[in-house]
Design an enzyme around this catalytic site. Sequence first.
Site, PDB file in Angstrom:
ATOM      1  N   GLY A 109      48.522  65.217  30.713  1.00 18.59           N
ATOM      2  CA  GLY A 109      48.345  64.849  29.494  1.00 18.59           C
ATOM      3  C   GLY A 109      49.731  64.646  28.946  1.00 18.59           C
ATOM      4  O   GLY A 109      50.125  63.419  28.288  1.00 18.59           O
ATOM      5  N   TYR A 166      42.015  61.541  27.083  1.00 15.20           N
ATOM      6  CA  TYR A 166      41.010  62.508  27.560  1.00 15.20           C
ATOM      7  C   TYR A 166      41.491  62.705  28.976  1.00 15.20           C
ATOM      8  O   TYR A 166      41.486  61.639  29.650  1.00 15.20           O
ATOM      9  CB  TYR A 166      39.687  62.392  27.294  1.00 15.20           C
ATOM     10  CG  TYR A 166      38.646  63.275  27.805  1.00 15.20           C
ATOM     11  CD1 TYR A 166      38.380  64.326  27.045  1.00 15.20           C
ATOM     12  CD2 TYR A 166      37.959  62.904  28.989  1.00 15.20           C
ATOM     13  CE1 TYR A 166      37.377  65.300  27.530  1.00 15.20           C
ATOM     14  CE2 TYR A 166      37.095  63.908  29.685  1.00 15.20           C
ATOM     15  CZ  TYR A 166      36.848  64.991  29.034  1.00 15.20           C
ATOM     16  OH  TYR A 166      35.928  66.016  29.101  1.00 15.20           O
ATOM     17  N   VAL A 167      41.519  64.200  29.057  1.00 15.84           N
ATOM     18  CA  VAL A 167      41.746  64.570  30.733  1.00 15.84           C
ATOM     19  C   VAL A 167      40.500  65.409  31.026  1.00 15.84           C
ATOM     20  O   VAL A 167      40.083  66.233  30.396  1.00 15.84           O
ATOM     21  CB  VAL A 167      42.933  65.147  31.084  1.00 15.84           C
ATOM     22  CG1 VAL A 167      43.111  65.631  32.312  1.00 15.84           C
ATOM     23  CG2 VAL A 167      44.040  64.082  30.647  1.00 15.84           C
ATOM     24  N   GLU A 225      43.901  55.955  20.196  1.00 14.35           N
ATOM     25  CA  GLU A 225      42.654  56.100  19.733  1.00 14.35           C
ATOM     26  C   GLU A 225      42.106  57.384  20.489  1.00 14.35           C
ATOM     27  O   GLU A 225      41.316  58.387  19.773  1.00 14.35           O
ATOM     28  CB  GLU A 225      41.595  55.097  19.845  1.00 14.35           C
ATOM     29  CG  GLU A 225      40.266  55.149  19.557  1.00 14.35           C
ATOM     30  CD  GLU A 225      40.063  55.500  17.931  1.00 14.35           C
ATOM     31  OE1 GLU A 225      39.147  55.993  17.445  1.00 14.35           O
ATOM     32  OE2 GLU A 225      40.529  55.053  17.125  1.00 14.35           O
ATOM     33  N   GLN A 235      47.906  70.573  34.126  1.00 13.39           N
ATOM     34  CA  GLN A 235      48.709  70.459  35.192  1.00 13.39           C
ATOM     35  C   GLN A 235      49.636  69.263  34.918  1.00 13.39           C
ATOM     36  O   GLN A 235      50.288  68.675  35.892  1.00 13.39           O
ATOM     37  CB  GLN A 235      47.736  69.939  36.448  1.00 13.39           C
ATOM     38  CG  GLN A 235      46.588  70.983  36.758  1.00 13.39           C
ATOM     39  CD  GLN A 235      45.793  70.341  37.823  1.00 13.39           C
ATOM     40  OE1 GLN A 235      46.187  69.676  38.720  1.00 13.39           O
ATOM     41  NE2 GLN A 235      44.536  70.528  37.748  1.00 13.39           N
ATOM     42  N   GLY A 236      49.677  69.051  33.500  1.00 13.83           N
ATOM     43  CA  GLY A 236      51.014  68.089  33.134  1.00 13.83           C
ATOM     44  C   GLY A 236      50.382  66.633  33.134  1.00 13.83           C
ATOM     45  O   GLY A 236      51.328  65.749  32.844  1.00 13.83           O
ATOM     46  N   GLU A 288      34.109  66.330  21.865  1.00 15.24           N
ATOM     47  CA  GLU A 288      34.488  66.659  20.367  1.00 15.24           C
ATOM     48  C   GLU A 288      33.214  66.758  19.649  1.00 15.24           C
ATOM     49  O   GLU A 288      33.055  66.587  18.546  1.00 15.24           O
ATOM     50  CB  GLU A 288      35.010  65.150  19.930  1.00 15.24           C
ATOM     51  CG  GLU A 288      36.491  65.247  20.723  1.00 15.24           C
ATOM     52  CD  GLU A 288      37.012  63.806  20.144  1.00 15.24           C
ATOM     53  OE1 GLU A 288      36.524  62.702  19.451  1.00 15.24           O
ATOM     54  OE2 GLU A 288      38.506  63.871  20.289  1.00 15.24           O
ATOM     55  N   TYR A 305      50.864  68.723  20.822  1.00 16.08           N
ATOM     56  CA  TYR A 305      51.649  67.606  20.164  1.00 16.08           C
ATOM     57  C   TYR A 305      52.683  68.040  19.608  1.00 16.08           C
ATOM     58  O   TYR A 305      53.954  67.417  19.446  1.00 16.08           O
ATOM     59  CB  TYR A 305      50.805  67.347  19.020  1.00 16.08           C
ATOM     60  CG  TYR A 305      49.495  66.356  19.512  1.00 16.08           C
ATOM     61  CD1 TYR A 305      49.589  65.730  20.920  1.00 16.08           C
ATOM     62  CD2 TYR A 305      48.181  66.505  18.779  1.00 16.08           C
ATOM     63  CE1 TYR A 305      47.905  65.320  21.289  1.00 16.08           C
ATOM     64  CE2 TYR A 305      47.231  66.003  19.209  1.00 16.08           C
ATOM     65  CZ  TYR A 305      46.912  65.373  20.448  1.00 16.08           C
ATOM     66  OH  TYR A 305      45.764  64.819  20.971  1.00 16.08           O
ATOM     67  N   ASN A 328      40.698  71.569  17.176  1.00 15.19           N
ATOM     68  CA  ASN A 328      41.387  71.106  18.470  1.00 15.19           C
ATOM     69  C   ASN A 328      42.871  71.626  18.733  1.00 15.19           C
ATOM     70  O   ASN A 328      43.885  71.120  18.685  1.00 15.19           O
ATOM     71  CB  ASN A 328      41.599  69.871  19.121  1.00 15.19           C
ATOM     72  CG  ASN A 328      41.547  69.346  20.286  1.00 15.19           C
ATOM     73  OD1 ASN A 328      41.935  70.386  21.184  1.00 15.19           O
ATOM     74  ND2 ASN A 328      41.271  68.223  20.882  1.00 15.19           N
TER      75      ASN A 328
END
Length: 157
Positions: A95, A84-85, A81, A92-93, A25, A129, A122
């Site tokens: 998230g 993160y991956v 809050e 790859q699913g 970020e 989302y 982002n």
Amino acid sequence: MQIRFATKEDVPVILNLIKAIAEYEKLLHEVTATEEILYDSLFVKKAAEVLLGEHEGKIIGFALFFHNFSTFTGKRGLYLEDLYVFPEYRHQGFGKQFFSELMQIARQRDCGRMEWICLDWNTPAIRFYKEYIGAISLDEWTVYRLSEATLAGIRKF
């Protein structure tokens, strides 16, 4: 991916994940958390909870959340809050798995809402989302913040 709640022994890993998301970020310069602060905040004061994602024996991401409260619903909410991956495990699913787990926790705890904020630039996250989990953006709201330094200098009115 297996998702589990973090334990006290995971504090160094949590700090590394926080630094990784901050770097992504472009906010690494703002990280002042230490292992000691995280231990106290997460496992003594229980101010937040952390989910860790493991894949093939390796931590690949995390979600840090806590409860807020909505006066309109009269219920607590789940506030995400950070999620993160690591880049090599994206698309790859994982998230989606994190969000599914968080939504299940929110339902089990009778939360009236689940909320989070996202940086405007982002676009991959925003698309995820909106398209995959059906989130709506609250564009008419503006987030305000008082920093720790500002709080330290607050005067009585």
